[in-house]
Design an enzyme around this catalytic site. Structure first.
Site, PDB file in Angstrom:
ATOM      1  N   LYS A 115       0.850  -1.210   0.000  1.00  0.00           N
ATOM      2  CA  LYS A 115       0.000   0.000   0.000  1.00  0.00           C
ATOM      3  C   LYS A 115       0.877   1.248   0.000  1.00  0.00           C
ATOM      4  O   LYS A 115       2.066   1.184   0.330  1.00  0.00           O
ATOM      5  CB  LYS A 115      -0.919  -0.026   1.219  1.00  0.00           C
ATOM      6  CG  LYS A 115      -0.172   0.024   2.545  1.00  0.00           C
ATOM      7  CD  LYS A 115      -1.081  -0.342   3.717  1.00  0.00           C
ATOM      8  CE  LYS A 115      -0.352  -0.252   5.039  1.00  0.00           C
ATOM      9  NZ  LYS A 115      -1.100  -0.890   6.127  1.00  0.00           N
ATOM     10  N   TYR A 142      12.895  31.215   3.783  1.00  0.00           N
ATOM     11  CA  TYR A 142      11.691  31.955   4.182  1.00  0.00           C
ATOM     12  C   TYR A 142      11.731  32.317   5.666  1.00  0.00           C
ATOM     13  O   TYR A 142      12.053  31.469   6.510  1.00  0.00           O
ATOM     14  CB  TYR A 142      10.452  31.103   3.927  1.00  0.00           C
ATOM     15  CG  TYR A 142      10.147  30.896   2.467  1.00  0.00           C
ATOM     16  CD1 TYR A 142       9.889  31.983   1.642  1.00  0.00           C
ATOM     17  CD2 TYR A 142      10.107  29.619   1.931  1.00  0.00           C
ATOM     18  CE1 TYR A 142       9.593  31.783   0.292  1.00  0.00           C
ATOM     19  CE2 TYR A 142       9.813  29.416   0.602  1.00  0.00           C
ATOM     20  CZ  TYR A 142       9.558  30.500  -0.224  1.00  0.00           C
ATOM     21  OH  TYR A 142       9.276  30.301  -1.541  1.00  0.00           O
TER      22      TYR A 142
HETATM   23  C1  LIG Z   1      -0.426  -1.915   6.835  1.00  0.00           C
HETATM   24  C2  LIG Z   1      -1.024  -3.194   7.227  1.00  0.00           C
HETATM   25  C3  LIG Z   1      -0.226  -4.330   7.420  1.00  0.00           C
HETATM   26  C4  LIG Z   1       1.288  -4.310   7.399  1.00  0.00           C
HETATM   27  O1  LIG Z   1       1.785  -3.838   8.629  1.00  0.00           O
HETATM   28  P1  LIG Z   1       3.376  -3.740   8.896  1.00  0.00           P
HETATM   29  O2  LIG Z   1       3.467  -3.293  10.308  1.00  0.00           O
HETATM   30  O3  LIG Z   1       3.897  -2.712   7.957  1.00  0.00           O
HETATM   31  O4  LIG Z   1       3.943  -5.074   8.652  1.00  0.00           O
HETATM   32  C5  LIG Z   1      -0.874  -5.528   7.655  1.00  0.00           C
HETATM   33  N1  LIG Z   1      -2.228  -5.603   7.714  1.00  0.00           N
HETATM   34  C6  LIG Z   1      -3.021  -4.525   7.560  1.00  0.00           C
HETATM   35  C7  LIG Z   1      -4.495  -4.672   7.651  1.00  0.00           C
HETATM   36  C8  LIG Z   1      -2.456  -3.274   7.330  1.00  0.00           C
HETATM   37  O5  LIG Z   1      -3.247  -2.202   7.199  1.00  0.00           O
END
Ligand SMILES: *Cc1c(COP(=O)(O)O)cnc(C)c1O
Length: 387
Positions: free
Chosen positions: A43, A271
């Protein structure tokens, strides 16, 4: 010319190490129970690392499924030719269902209304729509309440356009050793699985572990684990960092010096002129990375950068597309003299340079956040170079 074929348009870039991604995948695979499969969570553009290339690399390493947050992220993977199962990690809006079916993306289901609508569209296309049942066992974010799973399944299961391909929950405190809330969540998950089992329902793949739990809690590996942060080489648990010494950060952030000056004493920088040149023989060097590239404005005057084997203070406000650092040049001192920085010299904002290194954890601490956010942010706009 597409953006991907347009290198060298800017003197700043992200490097992603393929060998680090590969060795991180192997390191985590070694920790898992023998029959446990891995879903790579890609993601948010693979936590800023570049979703398509990372996903293909992980699949080549034996990862079986991919997890994304949004339908568009799933479509991007499909359009790149990936055919592996892709799960949307939360229930998407009903308006996305046509796309889910068209691109064969599995949604998470937490409501009967969404599940049935998905079943209708799947059946209308002559397909059986696979989904994973998302269960809230205590994080209070997504999923059906763990006490209501059988009721939801009863509302869905008569539909011939639906098939449950997975059943999962998500832990809120997996990185914390001996945490009672973790045990409570796991007990509720076991209870929900038992109720579904007793009702004679097909569970599909059972999964609950994120990176931290996948490695620290072999007893909760089940059929699959959903691993994100560890694949990118970031430590899932600061408290148990020694368990993860086999991980290598895959991302580093680079820029070239675009301008150097020797401003007079008292000259303001950036800035608001919150920093002024305090003495003579101070060089101010600019590079083309700013807060729109993930170098947060909160780091203004607090971050370090590495250049020519030395560590220098970033000075003045971080701008949207640029930032500056100061080099104290001391021409009188023969030894340990820092030589001036020149246009074209390489600057490292994240990663190693000679003996120095800057970690995502260090930047996270300065920003009052976690390393996850640091790498996601650097992935926003900088060109990704896979090395
Ligand atoms: C982001 C996410 C993961 C992965 O988590 P990590 O701590 O990065 O391994 C797993 N399951 C869900 C539902 C998530 O949203």
């Amino acid at each position: 010319m597409s953006l991907e074929n347009c290198p060298d348009t800017r003197s700043s870039w992200l490097e992603i190490s393929k060998s680090a991604l590969r060795s991180n995948t192997a390191f985590i695979q070694k920790q898992l129970q023998p029959k446990t499969r891995m879903m790579a969570v890609v993601k948010a553009n693979a936590y800023g690392h570049g979703a398509v290339l990372c996903a293909k690399l992980f699949l080549a390493q034996g990862v079986e499924q991919l997890g994304v947050a949004t339908v568009c992220e799933g479509i991007e993977l499909r359009e790149s030719g990936i055919t592996a199962p892709i799960l949307i990690l939360s229930e998407p809006p009903e308006s996305s269902i046509e796309l889910l079916v068209k691109y064969r993306l599995m949604p998470t289901v937490q409501t009967a209304a969404f599940g049935l609508a998905y079943g209708e569209v799947s059946a209308a296309h002559g397909l059986v729509g696979e989904y994973h049942l998302g269960i809230d066992t205590g994080m209070t974010r997504n999923g059906i309440d763990w006490r209501d799973v059988v009721e939801l399944r009863d509302a869905l299961d008569f539909h011939s356009g639906l098939a449950c391909a997975g059943t999962f929950t998500h832990f809120a405190t997996a990185e914390d050793p001996n945490n009672w809330d973790f045990e409570l969540q796991h007990n509720r998950f076991t209870e929900a699985l038992g109720a579904l089992h007793d009702a004679g329902l097909e569970l599909g793949l059972v999964h609950c572990d994120n990176s931290a739990a996948a490695c620290l809690r072999p007893e909760t590996n089940y059929d699959m684990v959903r691993v994100g942060v560890g694949l990118y080489g970031l430590t899932p648990s600061q408290a148990l960092a020694h368990h993860f010494s086999g991980l290598t950060p895959a991302m580093s952030v680079h820029a070239k010096v675009t301008r150097v000056t020797y401003p007079p004493v008292g000259a303001g920088v950036s800035y608001g002129m919150t920093w002024r040149v305090p003495k003579s023989n101070v060089q101010v060097a600019s590079f083309a990375i700013g807060y729109a590239d993930g170098f947060s404005r909160e780091l203004s005057g607090r971050a370090r950068v590495l250049c020519n084997g030395h560590s220098f203070a970033q000075v003045g406000a971080v701008c949207m597309d640029h930032a500056m650092f100061a080099v104290e040049v001391n021409p009188q001192r023969q030894f340990d003299a820092v030589s001036p920085v020149e246009v074209g010299d390489e600057v490292v904002l994240l990663g190693s340079f000679g003996e120095h290194s800057i970690t995502a954890e260090e930047i996270a601490e300065l920003r009052h956040t976690i390393h996850y956010e640091v790498v996601c942010d650097f992935g926003m706009r900088l060109e990704h170079v896979f090395v």
